[in-house]
Design an enzyme around this catalytic site. Structure first.
Site, PDB file in Angstrom:
ATOM      1  N   ARG A 137      18.780 -29.648   3.425  1.00  0.00           N
ATOM      2  CA  ARG A 137      19.654 -28.570   3.789  1.00  0.00           C
ATOM      3  C   ARG A 137      18.626 -27.539   4.316  1.00  0.00           C
ATOM      4  O   ARG A 137      18.357 -26.595   3.534  1.00  0.00           O
ATOM      5  CB  ARG A 137      20.421 -28.116   2.623  1.00  0.00           C
ATOM      6  CG  ARG A 137      21.323 -29.266   1.929  1.00  0.00           C
ATOM      7  CD  ARG A 137      22.249 -28.480   0.969  1.00  0.00           C
ATOM      8  NE  ARG A 137      22.763 -29.234  -0.197  1.00  0.00           N
ATOM      9  CZ  ARG A 137      23.974 -29.933  -0.101  1.00  0.00           C
ATOM     10  NH1 ARG A 137      24.595 -30.043   1.226  1.00  0.00           N
ATOM     11  NH2 ARG A 137      24.455 -30.668  -0.830  1.00  0.00           N
ATOM     12  N   GLY A 188      23.347 -33.224   1.942  1.00  0.00           N
ATOM     13  CA  GLY A 188      23.326 -33.869   0.717  1.00  0.00           C
ATOM     14  C   GLY A 188      23.424 -35.393   0.927  1.00  0.00           C
ATOM     15  O   GLY A 188      23.973 -35.860   1.949  1.00  0.00           O
ATOM     16  N   THR A 245      29.774 -37.536   4.007  1.00  0.00           N
ATOM     17  CA  THR A 245      29.974 -36.850   2.768  1.00  0.00           C
ATOM     18  C   THR A 245      30.985 -37.333   1.752  1.00  0.00           C
ATOM     19  O   THR A 245      32.048 -37.898   2.006  1.00  0.00           O
ATOM     20  CB  THR A 245      30.494 -35.104   3.265  1.00  0.00           C
ATOM     21  OG1 THR A 245      30.813 -34.610   1.915  1.00  0.00           O
ATOM     22  CG2 THR A 245      31.695 -35.116   3.975  1.00  0.00           C
ATOM     23  N   HIS A 298      25.301 -35.867 -10.027  1.00  0.00           N
ATOM     24  CA  HIS A 298      24.823 -36.603  -8.944  1.00  0.00           C
ATOM     25  C   HIS A 298      24.659 -38.196  -9.085  1.00  0.00           C
ATOM     26  O   HIS A 298      24.305 -38.786  -8.072  1.00  0.00           O
ATOM     27  CB  HIS A 298      23.387 -36.266  -8.766  1.00  0.00           C
ATOM     28  CG  HIS A 298      23.241 -34.480  -8.205  1.00  0.00           C
ATOM     29  ND1 HIS A 298      23.382 -33.613  -8.927  1.00  0.00           N
ATOM     30  CD2 HIS A 298      23.236 -34.162  -6.859  1.00  0.00           C
ATOM     31  CE1 HIS A 298      23.234 -32.406  -8.156  1.00  0.00           C
ATOM     32  NE2 HIS A 298      23.189 -32.614  -6.885  1.00  0.00           N
ATOM     33  N   ASP A 321      29.693 -31.301   7.196  1.00  0.00           N
ATOM     34  CA  ASP A 321      30.041 -30.174   8.378  1.00  0.00           C
ATOM     35  C   ASP A 321      29.076 -29.099   8.390  1.00  0.00           C
ATOM     36  O   ASP A 321      28.926 -28.762   9.576  1.00  0.00           O
ATOM     37  CB  ASP A 321      31.358 -29.734   7.731  1.00  0.00           C
ATOM     38  CG  ASP A 321      31.061 -28.918   6.321  1.00  0.00           C
ATOM     39  OD1 ASP A 321      30.541 -29.332   5.295  1.00  0.00           O
ATOM     40  OD2 ASP A 321      31.445 -27.541   6.370  1.00  0.00           O
ATOM     41  N   ASP A 377      35.642 -34.170   3.510  1.00  0.00           N
ATOM     42  CA  ASP A 377      36.151 -33.155   3.859  1.00  0.00           C
ATOM     43  C   ASP A 377      35.813 -32.620   5.523  1.00  0.00           C
ATOM     44  O   ASP A 377      35.649 -31.440   5.882  1.00  0.00           O
ATOM     45  CB  ASP A 377      35.753 -31.799   2.983  1.00  0.00           C
ATOM     46  CG  ASP A 377      34.651 -31.560   3.102  1.00  0.00           C
ATOM     47  OD1 ASP A 377      33.585 -32.371   3.458  1.00  0.00           O
ATOM     48  OD2 ASP A 377      34.181 -30.566   2.273  1.00  0.00           O
ATOM     49  N   ARG A 432      26.401 -39.579  -6.081  1.00  0.00           N
ATOM     50  CA  ARG A 432      25.897 -39.530  -4.794  1.00  0.00           C
ATOM     51  C   ARG A 432      24.755 -40.686  -4.579  1.00  0.00           C
ATOM     52  O   ARG A 432      24.536 -41.256  -3.438  1.00  0.00           O
ATOM     53  CB  ARG A 432      24.908 -38.256  -4.653  1.00  0.00           C
ATOM     54  CG  ARG A 432      25.899 -37.074  -4.637  1.00  0.00           C
ATOM     55  CD  ARG A 432      25.584 -36.414  -3.241  1.00  0.00           C
ATOM     56  NE  ARG A 432      24.200 -36.061  -2.966  1.00  0.00           N
ATOM     57  CZ  ARG A 432      24.080 -34.629  -3.022  1.00  0.00           C
ATOM     58  NH1 ARG A 432      24.987 -33.732  -3.508  1.00  0.00           N
ATOM     59  NH2 ARG A 432      22.753 -34.253  -2.917  1.00  0.00           N
ATOM     60  N   ARG A 439      32.595 -29.176  -4.776  1.00  0.00           N
ATOM     61  CA  ARG A 439      32.496 -27.816  -4.928  1.00  0.00           C
ATOM     62  C   ARG A 439      33.906 -26.969  -4.435  1.00  0.00           C
ATOM     63  O   ARG A 439      34.305 -26.240  -4.927  1.00  0.00           O
ATOM     64  CB  ARG A 439      31.229 -27.141  -4.288  1.00  0.00           C
ATOM     65  CG  ARG A 439      30.644 -26.090  -4.868  1.00  0.00           C
ATOM     66  CD  ARG A 439      29.228 -25.699  -4.757  1.00  0.00           C
ATOM     67  NE  ARG A 439      28.558 -26.422  -3.554  1.00  0.00           N
ATOM     68  CZ  ARG A 439      27.471 -26.694  -3.536  1.00  0.00           C
ATOM     69  NH1 ARG A 439      26.607 -26.580  -4.556  1.00  0.00           N
ATOM     70  NH2 ARG A 439      26.964 -27.161  -2.448  1.00  0.00           N
ATOM     71  N   GLU A 487      34.705 -30.233  -9.751  1.00  0.00           N
ATOM     72  CA  GLU A 487      33.555 -29.269 -10.008  1.00  0.00           C
ATOM     73  C   GLU A 487      34.001 -27.591  -9.473  1.00  0.00           C
ATOM     74  O   GLU A 487      33.672 -26.855 -10.318  1.00  0.00           O
ATOM     75  CB  GLU A 487      32.284 -29.730  -9.263  1.00  0.00           C
ATOM     76  CG  GLU A 487      31.429 -28.869  -8.797  1.00  0.00           C
ATOM     77  CD  GLU A 487      30.182 -29.531  -7.997  1.00  0.00           C
ATOM     78  OE1 GLU A 487      30.527 -30.447  -7.107  1.00  0.00           O
ATOM     79  OE2 GLU A 487      29.265 -28.998  -7.969  1.00  0.00           O
ATOM     80  N   ARG A 530      36.783 -44.053 -20.846  1.00  0.00           N
ATOM     81  CA  ARG A 530      38.141 -44.315 -21.327  1.00  0.00           C
ATOM     82  C   ARG A 530      37.873 -45.332 -22.801  1.00  0.00           C
ATOM     83  O   ARG A 530      38.661 -45.049 -23.682  1.00  0.00           O
ATOM     84  CB  ARG A 530      39.031 -45.105 -20.507  1.00  0.00           C
ATOM     85  CG  ARG A 530      40.504 -45.287 -21.085  1.00  0.00           C
ATOM     86  CD  ARG A 530      41.351 -44.187 -21.289  1.00  0.00           C
ATOM     87  NE  ARG A 530      42.001 -43.798 -19.931  1.00  0.00           N
ATOM     88  CZ  ARG A 530      43.109 -42.836 -19.960  1.00  0.00           C
ATOM     89  NH1 ARG A 530      43.637 -42.292 -21.131  1.00  0.00           N
ATOM     90  NH2 ARG A 530      43.554 -42.519 -18.941  1.00  0.00           N
ATOM     91  N   ASP A 565      32.366 -35.802  -0.202  1.00  0.00           N
ATOM     92  CA  ASP A 565      33.413 -35.143  -0.346  1.00  0.00           C
ATOM     93  C   ASP A 565      34.784 -35.350   0.546  1.00  0.00           C
ATOM     94  O   ASP A 565      35.786 -34.687   0.378  1.00  0.00           O
ATOM     95  CB  ASP A 565      33.146 -33.226  -0.186  1.00  0.00           C
ATOM     96  CG  ASP A 565      32.341 -32.911  -1.151  1.00  0.00           C
ATOM     97  OD1 ASP A 565      32.222 -33.230  -2.157  1.00  0.00           O
ATOM     98  OD2 ASP A 565      31.544 -31.873  -0.785  1.00  0.00           O
TER      99      ASP A 565
HETATM  100  O1  F6P Z   1      28.909 -31.826  -0.469  1.00  0.00           O
HETATM  101  C1  F6P Z   1      28.450 -32.971  -1.177  1.00  0.00           C
HETATM  102  C2  F6P Z   1      28.324 -32.656  -2.621  1.00  0.00           C
HETATM  103  O2  F6P Z   1      27.840 -33.552  -3.663  1.00  0.00           O
HETATM  104  C3  F6P Z   1      29.350 -31.380  -3.312  1.00  0.00           C
HETATM  105  O3  F6P Z   1      30.338 -32.733  -3.890  1.00  0.00           O
HETATM  106  C4  F6P Z   1      28.568 -30.748  -4.220  1.00  0.00           C
HETATM  107  O4  F6P Z   1      29.248 -29.835  -4.804  1.00  0.00           O
HETATM  108  C5  F6P Z   1      27.307 -30.404  -3.632  1.00  0.00           C
HETATM  109  O5  F6P Z   1      27.097 -31.428  -2.816  1.00  0.00           O
HETATM  110  C6  F6P Z   1      26.014 -30.539  -4.694  1.00  0.00           C
HETATM  111  O6  F6P Z   1      24.844 -30.077  -3.836  1.00  0.00           O
HETATM  112  P1  F6P Z   1      23.654 -30.080  -4.390  1.00  0.00           P
HETATM  113  O7  F6P Z   1      23.007 -31.596  -4.464  1.00  0.00           O
HETATM  114  O8  F6P Z   1      22.614 -29.364  -3.323  1.00  0.00           O
HETATM  115  O9  F6P Z   1      23.559 -29.429  -5.421  1.00  0.00           O
END
Ligand code: F6P
Length: 323
Positions: free
Chosen positions: A72, A11, A126, A253, A103, A130, A256, A172, A223, A155, A128
């Site tokens: 991916r 992603g 990422t 998104h 990861d 993580d 992102r 996720r 999420e 708010r 996330d």
């Molecule tokens: O890993 C990054 C992330 O944005 C997660 O927070 C989210 O759950 C996932 O990717 C969403 O992935 P996609 O863009 O494939 O729906």
């Protein structure tokens, strides 16, 4: 070593372009040829390569997304896909690969390097946050700020209408954005996959907040929270308090994309240059991270998915601040 390749995988995350720029410029600075690979691991398998120069990365440090595109890749998970990837890299004379990825992408690199002799270096990105071996992954700071700004706007409208908002942020399997953003917007409650969602506790917060005439309440939900996300939690609250005006907002998104923050641009630049230093000093099959402001090299086989640790003090912080 004279020819290396770079790709972005998984992603997208804000700061990828800043990192591509740093890797390309550092490679050229040290006299290396650099090949760009489009569309992540799928692009290696299909031989979607092109030569990059210093001008190919002009005016991108501030841009979201990735000029190399990303994917991916399901094919790279198979031995046949990795064999084709190896043949393509060999044919192009690529002597090392740099992947900016999460990861999943780093696991792919680990499998490849267990079989094939081409060295691989990973750079963690990422939203996330993580991945072990780095305090921050590229993209997390920007995504948290994007979510924070969006919730500040929510708010305003929540206050105007005396409304309860359930805002879902990305993650996720990770509550990193939810926790940090929730604190930064003064959320009344934060729900994340790493902790048990106690709705009785939430009901108490609502009862005491409303009796003290709070004019808005914000609940931030990751999420992947096990209670089922913002819609599910909102539904349960509405069943208990039908008199409340509630609304759900899924940020999705939007987190992102966008221009990376100063912190992400600096991290991306630093990790990019450190990656070329690592390659030139003979390091291979590692991830380049930053811990306590120092560059840290972690062997790919030791890089793990990291779970956010919620300490009692972190839980107490939310409770104290939301009275
Ligand atoms: O890993 C990054 C992330 O944005 C997660 O927070 C989210 O759950 C996932 O990717 C969403 O992935 P996609 O863009 O494939 O729906």
């Amino acid at each position: 070593m004279s020819k290396i390749a770079i790709l972005t995988s998984g992603g997208d995350a804000p700061g990828l372009n800043a990192c591509i720029r740093a890797v390309v410029r550092a490679a050229i600075f040290h006299g290396l040829k650099i090949i760009g690979i489009h569309r992540g691991y799928d692009g290696i398998i299909e031989g979607d390569f092109f030569e990059m120069d210093a001008a190919s990365v002009s005016n991108i440090i501030q841009r979201g997304g990735t000029i190399l595109k990303s994917s991916r890749s399901e094919r790279f998970k198979t031995p046949e896909g990795r064999e084709t990837a190896f043949q393509q890299l060999k044919k192009a004379g690529v002597e090392a690969v740099i992947v900016i990825g999460g990861d999943g992408s780093l696991v792919g690199a680990k499998y490849f390097t267990a079989t094939y002799p081409i060295p691989w270096i990973g750079i963690p990105k990422t939203i996330d946050n993580d991945i072990s071996g780095t305090d921050y992954a590229i993209g997390f700071d920007t995504a948290s700020n994007t979510a924070m700004n969006a919730i500040d706007n929510i708010r305003d409208t929540a206050e105007s209408h005396n409304r309860i908002y359930f805002v879902e942020v990305m993650g996720r399997n990770s509550g990193s954005i939810a926790y940090k953003t929730g604190i930064s917007v003064g959320a009344e409650a934060i729900y994340i996959p790493e902790t048990n969602t106690d709705l009785q506790h939430l009901f108490k917060i609502f009862e005491s907040g409303w009796s003290r005439k709070k004019s808005s309440l914000i609940v931030v939900v990751a999420e992947g929270d096990e209670a089922g996300g913002a819609f599910a939690i909102s539904k349960k609250v509405k069943e208990k308090f039908p008199q409340y005006d509630t609304a759900v907002c899924i940020l999705g998104h939007v987190q992102r994309g966008g221009s990376p923050t100063c912190a992400d641009r600096v991290l991306a630049s630093r990790l990019g240059v450190a990656t070329i230093d690592a390659l030139l000093s003979g390091q291979k099959n590692i991830m380049v991270g930053e811990v306590k402001e120092e560059i840290l090299y972690t062997p790919l086989e030791n890089v793990l998915k990291r779970q956010l640790k919620i300490t009692p003090a972190m839980t107490e912080l939310i409770d104290i601040l939301s009275i």
